[in-house]
Each structure stands twice: as structure tokens, then as C-alpha cells.
Design a protein around this motif. Sequence first.
Motif, PDB file in Angstrom:
ATOM      1  N   ILE A 201      -5.864   7.411   4.598  1.00  0.00           N
ATOM      2  CA  ILE A 201      -7.173   7.403   3.932  1.00  0.00           C
ATOM      3  C   ILE A 201      -7.732   8.818   3.850  1.00  0.00           C
ATOM      4  O   ILE A 201      -8.211   9.251   2.799  1.00  0.00           O
ATOM      5  CB  ILE A 201      -8.148   6.457   4.662  1.00  0.00           C
ATOM      6  CG1 ILE A 201      -7.707   5.003   4.493  1.00  0.00           C
ATOM      7  CG2 ILE A 201      -9.582   6.652   4.156  1.00  0.00           C
ATOM      8  CD1 ILE A 201      -8.403   4.031   5.429  1.00  0.00           C
TER       9      ILE A 201
ATOM     10  N   LEU B  56       0.813  -1.218   0.000  1.00  0.00           N
ATOM     11  CA  LEU B  56       0.000   0.000   0.000  1.00  0.00           C
ATOM     12  C   LEU B  56       0.843   1.265   0.000  1.00  0.00           C
ATOM     13  O   LEU B  56       0.538   2.221  -0.709  1.00  0.00           O
ATOM     14  CB  LEU B  56      -0.920   0.030   1.221  1.00  0.00           C
ATOM     15  CG  LEU B  56      -2.174  -0.805   1.176  1.00  0.00           C
ATOM     16  CD1 LEU B  56      -2.928  -0.679   2.493  1.00  0.00           C
ATOM     17  CD2 LEU B  56      -3.066  -0.417   0.016  1.00  0.00           C
TER      18      LEU B  56
ATOM     19  N   LYS C 239      -6.307  10.719   1.222  1.00  0.00           N
ATOM     20  CA  LYS C 239      -6.608  10.113  -0.072  1.00  0.00           C
ATOM     21  C   LYS C 239      -5.385   9.479  -0.729  1.00  0.00           C
ATOM     22  O   LYS C 239      -5.245   9.462  -1.945  1.00  0.00           O
ATOM     23  CB  LYS C 239      -7.286  11.114  -1.008  1.00  0.00           C
ATOM     24  CG  LYS C 239      -8.539  11.715  -0.386  1.00  0.00           C
ATOM     25  CD  LYS C 239      -9.525  12.146  -1.403  1.00  0.00           C
ATOM     26  CE  LYS C 239     -10.730  12.828  -0.815  1.00  0.00           C
ATOM     27  NZ  LYS C 239     -11.421  12.190   0.244  1.00  0.00           N
ATOM     28  N   TYR C 240      -4.505   8.905   0.114  1.00  0.00           N
ATOM     29  CA  TYR C 240      -3.339   8.183  -0.392  1.00  0.00           C
ATOM     30  C   TYR C 240      -3.692   6.751  -0.758  1.00  0.00           C
ATOM     31  O   TYR C 240      -2.961   6.108  -1.511  1.00  0.00           O
ATOM     32  CB  TYR C 240      -2.223   8.143   0.657  1.00  0.00           C
ATOM     33  CG  TYR C 240      -1.568   9.464   0.971  1.00  0.00           C
ATOM     34  CD1 TYR C 240      -1.744  10.591   0.179  1.00  0.00           C
ATOM     35  CD2 TYR C 240      -0.748   9.575   2.081  1.00  0.00           C
ATOM     36  CE1 TYR C 240      -1.132  11.794   0.481  1.00  0.00           C
ATOM     37  CE2 TYR C 240      -0.120  10.768   2.399  1.00  0.00           C
ATOM     38  CZ  TYR C 240      -0.310  11.871   1.598  1.00  0.00           C
ATOM     39  OH  TYR C 240       0.310  13.050   1.915  1.00  0.00           O
ATOM     40  N   ILE C 241      -4.781   6.234  -0.181  1.00  0.00           N
ATOM     41  CA  ILE C 241      -5.177   4.851  -0.433  1.00  0.00           C
ATOM     42  C   ILE C 241      -6.557   4.855  -1.096  1.00  0.00           C
ATOM     43  O   ILE C 241      -7.526   5.304  -0.491  1.00  0.00           O
ATOM     44  CB  ILE C 241      -5.243   4.035   0.882  1.00  0.00           C
ATOM     45  CG1 ILE C 241      -3.899   4.086   1.629  1.00  0.00           C
ATOM     46  CG2 ILE C 241      -5.636   2.588   0.580  1.00  0.00           C
ATOM     47  CD1 ILE C 241      -3.943   3.445   3.004  1.00  0.00           C
ATOM     48  N   PRO C 242      -6.646   4.352  -2.319  1.00  0.00           N
ATOM     49  CA  PRO C 242      -7.946   4.275  -2.995  1.00  0.00           C
ATOM     50  C   PRO C 242      -8.872   3.291  -2.268  1.00  0.00           C
ATOM     51  O   PRO C 242      -8.420   2.309  -1.685  1.00  0.00           O
ATOM     52  CB  PRO C 242      -7.603   3.745  -4.385  1.00  0.00           C
ATOM     53  CG  PRO C 242      -6.136   3.847  -4.529  1.00  0.00           C
ATOM     54  CD  PRO C 242      -5.553   3.879  -3.156  1.00  0.00           C
ATOM     55  N   ASP C 243     -10.160   3.566  -2.316  1.00  0.00           N
ATOM     56  CA  ASP C 243     -11.151   2.731  -1.634  1.00  0.00           C
ATOM     57  C   ASP C 243     -11.046   1.256  -2.010  1.00  0.00           C
ATOM     58  O   ASP C 243     -11.206   0.392  -1.156  1.00  0.00           O
ATOM     59  CB  ASP C 243     -12.573   3.229  -1.933  1.00  0.00           C
ATOM     60  CG  ASP C 243     -12.876   4.554  -1.263  1.00  0.00           C
ATOM     61  OD1 ASP C 243     -12.154   4.925  -0.311  1.00  0.00           O
ATOM     62  OD2 ASP C 243     -13.838   5.217  -1.683  1.00  0.00           O
ATOM     63  N   GLU C 244     -10.750   0.969  -3.260  1.00  0.00           N
ATOM     64  CA  GLU C 244     -10.697  -0.425  -3.706  1.00  0.00           C
ATOM     65  C   GLU C 244      -9.511  -1.193  -3.116  1.00  0.00           C
ATOM     66  O   GLU C 244      -9.468  -2.414  -3.189  1.00  0.00           O
ATOM     67  CB  GLU C 244     -10.702  -0.538  -5.233  1.00  0.00           C
ATOM     68  CG  GLU C 244      -9.546   0.134  -5.936  1.00  0.00           C
ATOM     69  CD  GLU C 244      -9.788   1.601  -6.267  1.00  0.00           C
ATOM     70  OE1 GLU C 244      -8.931   2.185  -6.946  1.00  0.00           O
ATOM     71  OE2 GLU C 244     -10.810   2.168  -5.857  1.00  0.00           O
ATOM     72  N   GLN C 245      -8.564  -0.495  -2.520  1.00  0.00           N
ATOM     73  CA  GLN C 245      -7.411  -1.158  -1.907  1.00  0.00           C
ATOM     74  C   GLN C 245      -7.542  -1.281  -0.390  1.00  0.00           C
ATOM     75  O   GLN C 245      -6.633  -1.771   0.264  1.00  0.00           O
ATOM     76  CB  GLN C 245      -6.130  -0.409  -2.236  1.00  0.00           C
ATOM     77  CG  GLN C 245      -5.738  -0.515  -3.690  1.00  0.00           C
ATOM     78  CD  GLN C 245      -4.421   0.173  -3.958  1.00  0.00           C
ATOM     79  OE1 GLN C 245      -4.060   1.141  -3.310  1.00  0.00           O
ATOM     80  NE2 GLN C 245      -3.700  -0.336  -4.933  1.00  0.00           N
ATOM     81  N   LEU C 246      -8.659  -0.876   0.167  1.00  0.00           N
ATOM     82  CA  LEU C 246      -8.824  -0.872   1.624  1.00  0.00           C
ATOM     83  C   LEU C 246      -9.201  -2.215   2.228  1.00  0.00           C
ATOM     84  O   LEU C 246      -8.869  -2.490   3.383  1.00  0.00           O
ATOM     85  CB  LEU C 246      -9.884   0.158   2.027  1.00  0.00           C
ATOM     86  CG  LEU C 246      -9.486   1.611   1.882  1.00  0.00           C
ATOM     87  CD1 LEU C 246     -10.645   2.510   2.261  1.00  0.00           C
ATOM     88  CD2 LEU C 246      -8.272   1.912   2.737  1.00  0.00           C
TER      89      LEU C 246
ATOM     90  N   TYR D 168       2.848   3.354  -3.069  1.00  0.00           N
ATOM     91  CA  TYR D 168       2.270   4.375  -3.952  1.00  0.00           C
ATOM     92  C   TYR D 168       1.995   5.699  -3.242  1.00  0.00           C
ATOM     93  O   TYR D 168       1.386   6.586  -3.832  1.00  0.00           O
ATOM     94  CB  TYR D 168       0.995   3.817  -4.591  1.00  0.00           C
ATOM     95  CG  TYR D 168       1.289   2.563  -5.366  1.00  0.00           C
ATOM     96  CD1 TYR D 168       1.976   2.621  -6.576  1.00  0.00           C
ATOM     97  CD2 TYR D 168       0.939   1.318  -4.857  1.00  0.00           C
ATOM     98  CE1 TYR D 168       2.286   1.463  -7.275  1.00  0.00           C
ATOM     99  CE2 TYR D 168       1.242   0.158  -5.548  1.00  0.00           C
ATOM    100  CZ  TYR D 168       1.921   0.237  -6.755  1.00  0.00           C
ATOM    101  OH  TYR D 168       2.236  -0.905  -7.438  1.00  0.00           O
TER     102      TYR D 168
END
Length: 116
Positions: free
Chosen positions: A87, A26, A90-97, A29
Motif C-alpha cells: 500500500i 491483488l 502504491k501497488y494496491i489501489p484504494d478501491e481494492q483494499l 498486478y
Amino acid sequence: MFLQLAHTRLIVFARSRDLILESYSLTRYFPESENFGLTQQIRRAACSIHLNLAEGCSRKSTAERNRFFEIARGSLIEVDTAVGIAIALKYIPDEQLENIKVLIIENFKLLSAMIH
């Protein structure tokens, strides 16, 4: 790794390693400006969980083991909190949570069960 000690066969040991790998994946990126901030904090805290678990398993007394397991659980809470900040930024997209969420919750339950 080379010492095939009992703790290496524990589910919590495998799941804490999975959390490290997911944390590295995670944070890969995150913005470059976070290299010495959240990226390193999440990675260090995730490694701390795994390492304190291993060290705790090597202790003879219940009190000593519990102390290391409590430190591991504290590091897990640190990962959870830092991921929450990532989160919000907005460093982690929702689909990667989903994976990190499942791993954090599972590790918390497993570590909590080890503390008596």
C-alpha cells in the motif's frame, strides 16, 4: 481436497482459502520487479495460513494444535505487514483494499479464537 476431513468444513478454513485467492488476485498486478519480492512473499504467507491450519487440525494434542494455529496466525500477520508495504508503495489501489482488509481481520479473529 480429496480427504473430506473435519477441518475442511470449518469457516476459518474457507476464509483462509478466500484470503489466498484474494492475495493472488491483488498481487497479479504488482510490478514485474516484485515477482520474487512482495508478490511471492504475500502469496507464500497466505498459503502458509491455510496449510498450517490444516496441519494443526490433524494433531492430537492441544499444545501441538495451538502451535500450528499460532504459526498460521503469524503468517497472517506477515500478510498484513506485507500488504501494508504494498500500500505504501502504491501497488494496491484504494478501491481494492476493502476485500483484503475484511479477510485479514476476519481470519485473525477466527484463528485467535482457535488458540487456547
